[in-house]
Design a protein around this motif. Sequence first.
Motif, PDB file in Angstrom:
ATOM      1  N   GLU A  53       0.814  -1.213   0.000  1.00  0.00           N
ATOM      2  CA  GLU A  53       0.000   0.000   0.000  1.00  0.00           C
ATOM      3  C   GLU A  53       0.851   1.269   0.000  1.00  0.00           C
ATOM      4  N   LYS A  54       2.094   1.185   0.490  1.00  0.00           N
ATOM      5  CA  LYS A  54       2.959   2.372   0.519  1.00  0.00           C
ATOM      6  C   LYS A  54       3.441   2.763  -0.874  1.00  0.00           C
ATOM      7  N   ASN A  55       3.540   1.785  -1.774  1.00  0.00           N
ATOM      8  CA  ASN A  55       3.999   2.042  -3.146  1.00  0.00           C
ATOM      9  C   ASN A  55       3.024   1.392  -4.114  1.00  0.00           C
ATOM     10  N   SER A  56       1.818   1.923  -4.141  1.00  0.00           N
ATOM     11  CA  SER A  56       0.719   1.286  -4.861  1.00  0.00           C
ATOM     12  C   SER A  56       0.603   1.722  -6.317  1.00  0.00           C
ATOM     13  N   THR A  57       1.544   2.541  -6.807  1.00  0.00           N
ATOM     14  CA  THR A  57       1.472   2.999  -8.202  1.00  0.00           C
ATOM     15  C   THR A  57       1.550   1.821  -9.162  1.00  0.00           C
ATOM     16  N   ASN A  58       2.535   0.955  -8.967  1.00  0.00           N
ATOM     17  CA  ASN A  58       2.722  -0.240  -9.789  1.00  0.00           C
ATOM     18  C   ASN A  58       3.804  -1.098  -9.147  1.00  0.00           C
ATOM     19  N   LEU A  59       4.044  -2.268  -9.722  1.00  0.00           N
ATOM     20  CA  LEU A  59       5.058  -3.176  -9.184  1.00  0.00           C
ATOM     21  C   LEU A  59       6.450  -2.567  -9.303  1.00  0.00           C
ATOM     22  N   SER A  60       6.681  -1.761 -10.339  1.00  0.00           N
ATOM     23  CA  SER A  60       7.978  -1.096 -10.502  1.00  0.00           C
ATOM     24  C   SER A  60       8.297  -0.220  -9.300  1.00  0.00           C
ATOM     25  N   ASP A  61       7.333   0.600  -8.881  1.00  0.00           N
ATOM     26  CA  ASP A  61       7.542   1.498  -7.746  1.00  0.00           C
ATOM     27  C   ASP A  61       7.810   0.716  -6.469  1.00  0.00           C
ATOM     28  N   LEU A  62       7.083  -0.372  -6.279  1.00  0.00           N
ATOM     29  CA  LEU A  62       7.270  -1.185  -5.082  1.00  0.00           C
ATOM     30  C   LEU A  62       8.687  -1.746  -5.017  1.00  0.00           C
ATOM     31  N   ASN A 112       5.648  -3.815 -15.383  1.00  0.00           N
ATOM     32  CA  ASN A 112       4.383  -3.087 -15.346  1.00  0.00           C
ATOM     33  C   ASN A 112       3.242  -3.820 -16.034  1.00  0.00           C
ATOM     34  N   ASN A 113       3.505  -4.994 -16.559  1.00  0.00           N
ATOM     35  CA  ASN A 113       2.435  -5.846 -17.062  1.00  0.00           C
ATOM     36  C   ASN A 113       2.268  -7.080 -16.177  1.00  0.00           C
ATOM     37  N   ILE A 114       2.605  -6.916 -14.913  1.00  0.00           N
ATOM     38  CA  ILE A 114       2.342  -7.905 -13.866  1.00  0.00           C
ATOM     39  C   ILE A 114       1.554  -7.181 -12.785  1.00  0.00           C
ATOM     40  N   PRO A 115       0.380  -7.683 -12.403  1.00  0.00           N
ATOM     41  CA  PRO A 115      -0.430  -6.950 -11.416  1.00  0.00           C
ATOM     42  C   PRO A 115       0.285  -6.803 -10.079  1.00  0.00           C
ATOM     43  N   LEU A 116       0.004  -5.699  -9.394  1.00  0.00           N
ATOM     44  CA  LEU A 116       0.627  -5.417  -8.106  1.00  0.00           C
ATOM     45  C   LEU A 116      -0.144  -6.057  -6.950  1.00  0.00           C
ATOM     46  N   PHE A 117      -1.479  -5.996  -7.011  1.00  0.00           N
ATOM     47  CA  PHE A 117      -2.315  -6.485  -5.923  1.00  0.00           C
ATOM     48  C   PHE A 117      -2.763  -7.930  -6.190  1.00  0.00           C
ATOM     49  N   GLY A 213       0.578   9.310 -22.381  1.00  0.00           N
ATOM     50  CA  GLY A 213       1.160   8.407 -21.381  1.00  0.00           C
ATOM     51  C   GLY A 213       0.142   7.619 -20.584  1.00  0.00           C
ATOM     52  N   LYS A 214      -1.137   7.651 -20.969  1.00  0.00           N
ATOM     53  CA  LYS A 214      -2.172   7.010 -20.159  1.00  0.00           C
ATOM     54  C   LYS A 214      -2.021   5.487 -20.141  1.00  0.00           C
ATOM     55  N   TYR A 215      -2.536   4.882 -19.094  1.00  0.00           N
ATOM     56  CA  TYR A 215      -2.513   3.421 -18.997  1.00  0.00           C
ATOM     57  C   TYR A 215      -3.632   2.961 -18.077  1.00  0.00           C
ATOM     58  N   TYR A 216      -3.985   1.685 -18.216  1.00  0.00           N
ATOM     59  CA  TYR A 216      -4.914   1.064 -17.278  1.00  0.00           C
ATOM     60  C   TYR A 216      -4.589  -0.417 -17.201  1.00  0.00           C
ATOM     61  N   ASN A 217      -4.990  -1.050 -16.124  1.00  0.00           N
ATOM     62  CA  ASN A 217      -4.933  -2.514 -16.064  1.00  0.00           C
ATOM     63  C   ASN A 217      -5.954  -3.010 -15.056  1.00  0.00           C
ATOM     64  N   THR A 218      -6.382  -4.227 -15.264  1.00  0.00           N
ATOM     65  CA  THR A 218      -7.341  -4.862 -14.363  1.00  0.00           C
ATOM     66  C   THR A 218      -6.944  -6.321 -14.169  1.00  0.00           C
ATOM     67  N   SER A 219      -7.195  -6.852 -12.996  1.00  0.00           N
ATOM     68  CA  SER A 219      -6.842  -8.246 -12.719  1.00  0.00           C
ATOM     69  C   SER A 219      -7.893  -8.878 -11.823  1.00  0.00           C
ATOM     70  N   VAL A 220      -8.048 -10.204 -11.969  1.00  0.00           N
ATOM     71  CA  VAL A 220      -8.961 -10.990 -11.135  1.00  0.00           C
ATOM     72  C   VAL A 220      -8.200 -12.228 -10.670  1.00  0.00           C
ATOM     73  N   ASN A 221      -8.253 -12.501  -9.373  1.00  0.00           N
ATOM     74  CA  ASN A 221      -7.589 -13.667  -8.797  1.00  0.00           C
ATOM     75  C   ASN A 221      -8.604 -14.525  -8.051  1.00  0.00           C
ATOM     76  N   ILE A 222      -8.546 -15.829  -8.273  1.00  0.00           N
ATOM     77  CA  ILE A 222      -9.415 -16.767  -7.572  1.00  0.00           C
ATOM     78  C   ILE A 222      -8.554 -17.928  -7.071  1.00  0.00           C
ATOM     79  N   GLY A 223      -8.666 -18.227  -5.797  1.00  0.00           N
ATOM     80  CA  GLY A 223      -7.953 -19.362  -5.223  1.00  0.00           C
ATOM     81  C   GLY A 223      -8.876 -20.195  -4.365  1.00  0.00           C
ATOM     82  N   ALA A 224      -8.728 -21.510  -4.420  1.00  0.00           N
ATOM     83  CA  ALA A 224      -9.573 -22.401  -3.623  1.00  0.00           C
ATOM     84  C   ALA A 224      -8.781 -23.639  -3.240  1.00  0.00           C
ATOM     85  N   SER A 225      -9.094 -24.190  -2.078  1.00  0.00           N
ATOM     86  CA  SER A 225      -8.430 -25.401  -1.614  1.00  0.00           C
ATOM     87  C   SER A 225      -9.427 -26.246  -0.834  1.00  0.00           C
TER      88      SER A 225
END
Length: 613
Positions: A53-62, A112-117, A213-225
């Motif tokens: 959450e401290k570097n939530s801009t993208n994975l690069s910033d983190l 930057n084409n790998i989701p951060l969250f 320079g605009k950009y957007y991305n969206t991701s969905v994660n599902i896990g089950a055990s």
Amino acid sequence: MDIKRSLVLLCTSYGSFLLGQEKAVDTIYIFDNQMSKVKLFHPVRTITPKDIEKNSTNLSDLLRFQSSIYIKENGRGAVSSPSFRGSTAQQTAFVWNGININSSFLGQGDVNNIPLFGYDQIDIKAGGGSVVYGSGAIGGSIHLNNILDFNRGFKASVYSEAGSFDTYNNFAQASFSNDRFSIKVSGSYLTSQNDYKVPEFVVGSTGFDNINGKYYNTSVNIGASYKIADHQTISWQNQMFDASQHYPVFETNGNKTKYNAQTLRSLIAWDIQKSNLSNSLKAAYTEDNFQYFSDLNQPKTSGADGKNYIFKNDFNYFITPKININAIGEFQVNKGEGYESGLGSISRNVGSLAGLIRYFATKDLRFEAGIKKDFVEDISSPLLYSFSGKWNALQWYRTGINFSRNFRFPSFNDLYWNPGGNLDLLPETSTNVDMNHEFSFGDFKITLSPYYMDIKNMINWLPTPYGYWAPVNTYKVESYGLESQVMWNKTFGKHAFRLDAGYTYSKSVNKSTGMQMMYVPLHKAVGNIEYGYSFLKVYAQGLFNGLTYTSTDEKRSTAIDPYFILNAGISASILKKYTLGFKVNNLTDTIYQTVSLYPMPKRNYSVYATINF
């Protein structure tokens, strides 16, 4: 996850020798079952969701502010790649839940084409790891891990952030578990006009304006055990990602382009865990698709679709209370098809067999040795090996040593690009040696890690007499340096202090010329300090980056000057369920760049809110 917890996880799953040393932990399912064993012998930096959450801009910033990795980013949110211990982007492995996800086309991960969250933890391991994690794990590896736990009931959270340059970042997650079933679902959406300006940075005749320079991305994660029996679990992890990046232009009437990317990753695992043995069988399917548009208003100009079918089995057995053997077999089918991109329809089979043995001499002394052979279609692969030892010499001092041979085989682009592909390429190989010294003094922990790498058969794309570029095995690279880290945690009453700082010295030279490699700063230092009182938290982050050459001849006039950046933030928790926060990025208003001619934003702001259910 600290070494103490790693010991617990290993013994709970794989044997009885260490079981008496610690208490059992809550039942959890970790998709990367090797990571708990890796942490027994190697320092691994773990980044938690709260750190994200401290570097939530993208994975690069983190990674830029919370690790020793140098991140090359063509402006905020654009093409981005890592440099780990002076190695190249292709020599850093991205690992998703134990599966290597470097692109079959490029041989690397576009940060930057790998989701951060959507991850429960991000682990960063320095040094070679090809015996376990395959091609590309030369300089280090970045692990994107998901965890499912049981008997936790229902939990949910929502994170929403609004920032400068019309940036909006949203993430939601929900989970439910009982004694036999666990499920977790999350989704994120990030969009930004990214129209920042740096008037002091002159490109041509005017200051820099991040047009297009605009950009957007969206991701969905599902896990089950699901526990199908007392010692057997069936699990599934799935990730879908869609993104679009517009490439900046330097003039208003410049040709505006964009790049779209979609990835799908799906993993099914069947795990058997008993007191002295375990087996994890995994089947995974991944897709990496991209399209390039040379004109925003026209159909795609080029692109490619990649599909990977992966089967992996990981068997562990304690043949005595002190000796553990580990056999890993993997088979992949990599397929690719290009569209006006110089690639036709291609396919490659890849297999590997690895064996490791671990000897726990005492509770303070342990060793690991490994060997691996890869079988890559039409490519001769070297025999890989590794050796590690860890000794808790004194109550305040621990030391370890790691020695390994690692490799990277050529990517689809290296082999089949038309014109230019080179079917005669050899794999890149490296010999890695590093030591680790850990000192503990009360609430302080200091880690010093000198390292050395010798890399052969580097693959470089060079111009040919025929007017196009082609990859060739060229020079050798020698990298050596020091990674260091200082950690301090102190709590008294309602006050809590936390310090996490690191310094890295990286000397990476072309052995033919004796000159420093491009985009490898000699010096990098990062620091994170946090203070909490009751419901309030305040933090500050500092980043110093030393002189960075952008050419192979150490030309000072084109080098990136040293710079220092400071971030800060404050947050307040209300009723333990609600958090409100405010962040200032680049508080020092520094003009800086990580790739030549592409400055990053000056001072900018964001506000965020989190709700926990």
